[in-house]
Design a protein around this motif. Sequence first.
Motif, PDB file in Angstrom:
ATOM      1  N   ARG A 247      36.076  29.986  73.013  1.00  0.00           N
ATOM      2  CA  ARG A 247      34.955  29.661  72.129  1.00  0.00           C
ATOM      3  C   ARG A 247      34.038  28.639  72.796  1.00  0.00           C
ATOM      4  O   ARG A 247      34.479  27.832  73.598  1.00  0.00           O
ATOM      5  CB  ARG A 247      35.453  29.078  70.814  1.00  0.00           C
ATOM      6  CG  ARG A 247      36.345  30.004  70.022  1.00  0.00           C
ATOM      7  CD  ARG A 247      36.772  29.329  68.706  1.00  0.00           C
ATOM      8  NE  ARG A 247      37.859  30.022  68.073  1.00  0.00           N
ATOM      9  CZ  ARG A 247      37.730  31.051  67.257  1.00  0.00           C
ATOM     10  NH1 ARG A 247      36.533  31.505  66.955  1.00  0.00           N
ATOM     11  NH2 ARG A 247      38.771  31.630  66.720  1.00  0.00           N
ATOM     12  N   THR A 248      32.787  28.680  72.412  1.00  0.00           N
ATOM     13  CA  THR A 248      31.834  27.664  72.841  1.00  0.00           C
ATOM     14  C   THR A 248      32.110  26.390  72.048  1.00  0.00           C
ATOM     15  O   THR A 248      32.843  26.429  71.039  1.00  0.00           O
ATOM     16  CB  THR A 248      30.388  28.130  72.582  1.00  0.00           C
ATOM     17  OG1 THR A 248      30.222  28.323  71.173  1.00  0.00           O
ATOM     18  CG2 THR A 248      30.070  29.411  73.331  1.00  0.00           C
ATOM     19  N   PRO A 249      31.540  25.247  72.453  1.00  0.00           N
ATOM     20  CA  PRO A 249      31.776  24.006  71.693  1.00  0.00           C
ATOM     21  C   PRO A 249      31.380  24.090  70.219  1.00  0.00           C
ATOM     22  O   PRO A 249      31.972  23.410  69.385  1.00  0.00           O
ATOM     23  CB  PRO A 249      30.915  22.978  72.427  1.00  0.00           C
ATOM     24  CG  PRO A 249      30.849  23.486  73.828  1.00  0.00           C
ATOM     25  CD  PRO A 249      30.803  24.991  73.697  1.00  0.00           C
TER      26      PRO A 249
ATOM     27  N   ALA B 136      34.974  35.356  74.101  1.00  0.00           N
ATOM     28  CA  ALA B 136      35.955  36.274  74.689  1.00  0.00           C
ATOM     29  C   ALA B 136      37.248  36.169  73.893  1.00  0.00           C
ATOM     30  O   ALA B 136      37.559  35.123  73.328  1.00  0.00           O
ATOM     31  CB  ALA B 136      36.207  35.937  76.155  1.00  0.00           C
ATOM     32  N   HIS B 137      37.977  37.273  73.862  1.00  0.00           N
ATOM     33  CA  HIS B 137      39.287  37.258  73.210  1.00  0.00           C
ATOM     34  C   HIS B 137      40.118  38.399  73.772  1.00  0.00           C
ATOM     35  O   HIS B 137      39.593  39.352  74.340  1.00  0.00           O
ATOM     36  CB  HIS B 137      39.160  37.364  71.684  1.00  0.00           C
ATOM     37  CG  HIS B 137      38.477  38.614  71.231  1.00  0.00           C
ATOM     38  ND1 HIS B 137      39.146  39.786  71.016  1.00  0.00           N
ATOM     39  CD2 HIS B 137      37.169  38.871  70.967  1.00  0.00           C
ATOM     40  CE1 HIS B 137      38.289  40.719  70.631  1.00  0.00           C
ATOM     41  NE2 HIS B 137      37.080  40.190  70.605  1.00  0.00           N
TER      42      HIS B 137
END
Length: 102
Positions: A72-74, A80-81
């Motif tokens: 995750r982004t901040p 992505a997963h």
Amino acid sequence: MRLLVVGAGIAGLSAVDALAAGGHQVTIIERSASLQSAGAGIILAPNAVHCLEALGVDVTPHGWELDRLVVRTPDGLTIAHGTPTPEFGPPYAIARPQLQAL
């Protein structure tokens, strides 16, 4: 062969173990007076787990086996997963101080 490793972080300590197991005389130098761990934890990909096992370091009783990964982004956006590929083995999460002690 006499070798010098600079830095007693995870990579430096792993290098010392591998080189010494190969019969080399290894000296390690570290600028800190005591071993410190940077950060709280680390995720080990399956290939890293296998490399550590080859050095005699078993993280499996000390870490947490991960059955999925999400990047995750901040701000929380998933970028992505996925799930681990069974033939390679699972990734593990482990506290850096614990890994360094191993």
